[in-house]
Design an enzyme around this catalytic site. Structure first.
Site, PDB file in Angstrom:
ATOM      1  N   HIS A  72       0.848  -1.196   0.000  1.00  0.00           N
ATOM      2  CA  HIS A  72       0.000   0.000   0.000  1.00  0.00           C
ATOM      3  C   HIS A  72       0.877   1.237   0.000  1.00  0.00           C
ATOM      4  O   HIS A  72       1.747   1.375   0.850  1.00  0.00           O
ATOM      5  CB  HIS A  72      -0.883   0.022   1.257  1.00  0.00           C
ATOM      6  CG  HIS A  72      -2.133  -0.780   1.108  1.00  0.00           C
ATOM      7  ND1 HIS A  72      -3.214  -0.640   1.933  1.00  0.00           N
ATOM      8  CD2 HIS A  72      -2.469  -1.729   0.215  1.00  0.00           C
ATOM      9  CE1 HIS A  72      -4.167  -1.483   1.553  1.00  0.00           C
ATOM     10  NE2 HIS A  72      -3.736  -2.163   0.520  1.00  0.00           N
ATOM     11  N   TYR A 200      -8.808   5.562   8.206  1.00  0.00           N
ATOM     12  CA  TYR A 200      -8.936   5.805   9.651  1.00  0.00           C
ATOM     13  C   TYR A 200      -9.865   7.010   9.800  1.00  0.00           C
ATOM     14  O   TYR A 200      -9.584   8.068   9.227  1.00  0.00           O
ATOM     15  CB  TYR A 200      -7.598   6.182  10.282  1.00  0.00           C
ATOM     16  CG  TYR A 200      -6.547   5.084  10.362  1.00  0.00           C
ATOM     17  CD1 TYR A 200      -5.797   4.716   9.254  1.00  0.00           C
ATOM     18  CD2 TYR A 200      -6.271   4.450  11.573  1.00  0.00           C
ATOM     19  CE1 TYR A 200      -4.805   3.732   9.343  1.00  0.00           C
ATOM     20  CE2 TYR A 200      -5.282   3.476  11.677  1.00  0.00           C
ATOM     21  CZ  TYR A 200      -4.558   3.121  10.563  1.00  0.00           C
ATOM     22  OH  TYR A 200      -3.580   2.156  10.656  1.00  0.00           O
ATOM     23  N   PRO A 292      -3.365  -0.119  19.072  1.00  0.00           N
ATOM     24  CA  PRO A 292      -3.164  -0.569  17.689  1.00  0.00           C
ATOM     25  C   PRO A 292      -3.251   0.531  16.629  1.00  0.00           C
ATOM     26  O   PRO A 292      -2.973   0.281  15.455  1.00  0.00           O
ATOM     27  CB  PRO A 292      -4.284  -1.606  17.480  1.00  0.00           C
ATOM     28  CG  PRO A 292      -5.300  -1.307  18.526  1.00  0.00           C
ATOM     29  CD  PRO A 292      -4.582  -0.696  19.674  1.00  0.00           C
ATOM     30  N   LYS A 296       1.767  -0.684  15.181  1.00  0.00           N
ATOM     31  CA  LYS A 296       3.188  -0.817  15.523  1.00  0.00           C
ATOM     32  C   LYS A 296       3.546  -2.077  16.329  1.00  0.00           C
ATOM     33  O   LYS A 296       4.721  -2.439  16.418  1.00  0.00           O
ATOM     34  CB  LYS A 296       3.641   0.412  16.347  1.00  0.00           C
ATOM     35  CG  LYS A 296       3.739   1.668  15.534  1.00  0.00           C
ATOM     36  CD  LYS A 296       4.982   1.661  14.665  1.00  0.00           C
ATOM     37  CE  LYS A 296       4.917   2.638  13.523  1.00  0.00           C
ATOM     38  NZ  LYS A 296       4.558   2.066  12.232  1.00  0.00           N
ATOM     39  N   TYR A 384       4.682   5.992  10.302  1.00  0.00           N
ATOM     40  CA  TYR A 384       3.735   4.935   9.950  1.00  0.00           C
ATOM     41  C   TYR A 384       4.421   3.838   9.134  1.00  0.00           C
ATOM     42  O   TYR A 384       4.187   2.647   9.361  1.00  0.00           O
ATOM     43  CB  TYR A 384       2.545   5.521   9.168  1.00  0.00           C
ATOM     44  CG  TYR A 384       1.392   4.559   9.033  1.00  0.00           C
ATOM     45  CD1 TYR A 384       0.402   4.479  10.025  1.00  0.00           C
ATOM     46  CD2 TYR A 384       1.278   3.712   7.935  1.00  0.00           C
ATOM     47  CE1 TYR A 384      -0.650   3.581   9.915  1.00  0.00           C
ATOM     48  CE2 TYR A 384       0.234   2.809   7.820  1.00  0.00           C
ATOM     49  CZ  TYR A 384      -0.730   2.756   8.810  1.00  0.00           C
ATOM     50  OH  TYR A 384      -1.771   1.857   8.704  1.00  0.00           O
TER      51      TYR A 384
END
Ligand code: RFL
Ligand code: PHB
Length: 389
Positions: A72, A200, A292, A296, A384
């Site tokens: 992604h 998100y 979460p 990580k 990220y």
């Protein structure tokens, strides 16, 4: 029995450590409390950092990930009706890999079995002895029989509820913790994902996350109050709530179905310091937990065991203790950066019951800044996709 390293816990941290040690000619035995099928039945992480992908390939267990995983190169964050896509490749020049923890675990189990290395499943009452002695010992019971393994070192890879961290003297350990007043209710479903990348969303009804395991299997989460009973959530109730929290166009595209799995994970930040006590080294969730939101946890378990395997390699193959002596400091430096990022993502994206109007304006401004500043977006994407190991 004797071995060089006893690894307690056959989750991703323990299995990967076993694999990395095998590649360096160091012996290990893995003790796992559960059956292998039980370990594979736990639905957990879905996102691998760039560095995790590289390491799994170097360890010779990346073939199926490369064939079936989904790279992604971006992610979308939403705040109420605002929405912004962050392009990892443009911003930081790398991507993440969508490949479930279940599959990583299966690949590592298969590789260990193919090498004929020992994993003892169903090991009960594991106990650690002589952590300060010349040799350490681990005792356990299997099928009613008592067993003992004498070893040089013990790797505590037995997760948050394991026995290893609790085996260190209480006075030797410092704990840092934050428990959040909410959890994530997660559903796994055999339907194509609502969108090609993760979404998100911070919605006035609470956080929502659209993730996936493959092109035909989706993973969705919604924020729920701490202490929520999963039985109160029928599939229909879950889908209705998820739809209300998503941007309208995504809500329209949502393909629902019967849940394959439904569970609630509490959210917690936790670090135990140091990560070494004599002959015991902690790695992964045994030493630290992140909420979460930043994806990580598994990735941190991977960087811990990469450092630890390097340390054992230097100890056995170069007769140097310098790296294992530096393990805790080095691992914790990376752990705390991931703790910071996971706490920040959690704070920005969830609705906190105690938050007032001021807090919500700050949260929205955080989002607007991130969406409008290349520097801020780069900092988010750098974390990220994974800080250097
Ligand atoms: P694990 O996976 O808990 O494995 C520990 C193993 O030790 C065994 N064990 C014992 N064995 C022998 N004797 C004992 N006394 C024992 N006690 C326990 C257990 O049976 C188990 O097999 O820890 P490990 O290996 O450190 O791996 C950590 C990861 O599992 C965890 O950090 C991640 O799943 C966190 N996480 C995520 N991480 C990511 O990097 N990306 C993600 O996208 C992501 N999403 C998530 C997550 C965790 C979640 N939950 C449910 C906590 C999403 C969720 C919902
Ligand atoms: C998941 O797919 O389970 C997942 C993805 C991203 C997260 C957490 C969990 O931040």
């Amino acid at each position: 029995m004797r071995t060089q390293v006893v690894i307690v816990g056959g989750g991703p941290a323990g299995l990967l450590l076993g694999r990395l040690l095998e590649r360096r000619g160091v012996e290990s035995v893995i003790l796992e409390r559960r059956a292998g099928e039980y370990v594979l039945g736990r639905i957990r992480a879905g996102i691998l950092e760039h560095g995790t992908r590289v390491l799994l390939n170097e360890a010779g267990v990346g073939e199926r990930m490369e064939a079936d995983g989904l790279p992604h190169d971006g992610v979308t964050l939403c705040y109420d009706s605002l929405s912004h896509r962050f392009d990892f490749v443009d911003l930081v020049g790398r991507e993440v890999m969508v490949y479930g923890q279940t599959e990583v675990t299966r690949d590592l189990m298969d590789a260990r079995a193919a090498s004929g290395l020992l994993t003892i499943y169903g090991a009960e009452d594991v106990a650690l002895h002589d952590l300060d002695g010349e040799k350490a010992r681990v005792t356990y019971r299997q099928d009613g029989q008592e067993h003992e393994i004498v070893c040089d070192f013990i790797a505590g890879c037995d997760g948050f509820h394991g026995v290893c961290r609790r085996s260190a003297p209480e006075s030797a350990i410092s704990v840092f913790e934050r428990v959040y007043p909410f959890g994530w209710l997660g559903v796994l479903v055999d339907q194509p994902p609502v969108a090609p990348e993760l979404i998100y969303a911070n919605h006035s009804r609470g956080f929502a996350l659209c993730s996936m395991r493959s092109r035909t299997r989706s993973r969705y989460y919604i924020q729920c109050p701490a202490g929520t009973d999963v039985r109160a959530w029928t599939d229909d109730r879950f889908w209705d709530e998820l739809r209300r929290r998503l941007p309208p166009q995504d809500a329209d595209n949502l393909r629902t179905g019967e849940s394959l799995e439904k569970s609630i994970a509490p959210l917690r930040s936790f670090v135990a310091e140091p990560m070494r006590f004599g002959r015991l080294f902690l790695a992964g969730d045994a030493a630290h937990i992140v909420p979460p939101t930043g994806a990580k946890g598994l990735n941190l378990a991977v960087s811990d065991v990469a450092y630890l395997a390097g340390g054992f390699d230097a100890y056995y193959n170069e007769r140097s203790s310098a790296e294992i002596d530096d393990y805790s400091r080095r691992a914790l430096a990376r752990v705390w950066k991931a703790e910071r990022f996971s706490w920040w993502m959690t704070t920005m994206l969830h609705r906190f019951p105690e938050a007032g109007a001021f807090d919500r304006r700050i949260q929205r401004t955080e989002f607007e800044y991130l969406a409008s500043s290349r520097a801020a977006a780069q900092a988010m994407c750098e974390n990220y996709t994974g800080l250097p190991m």
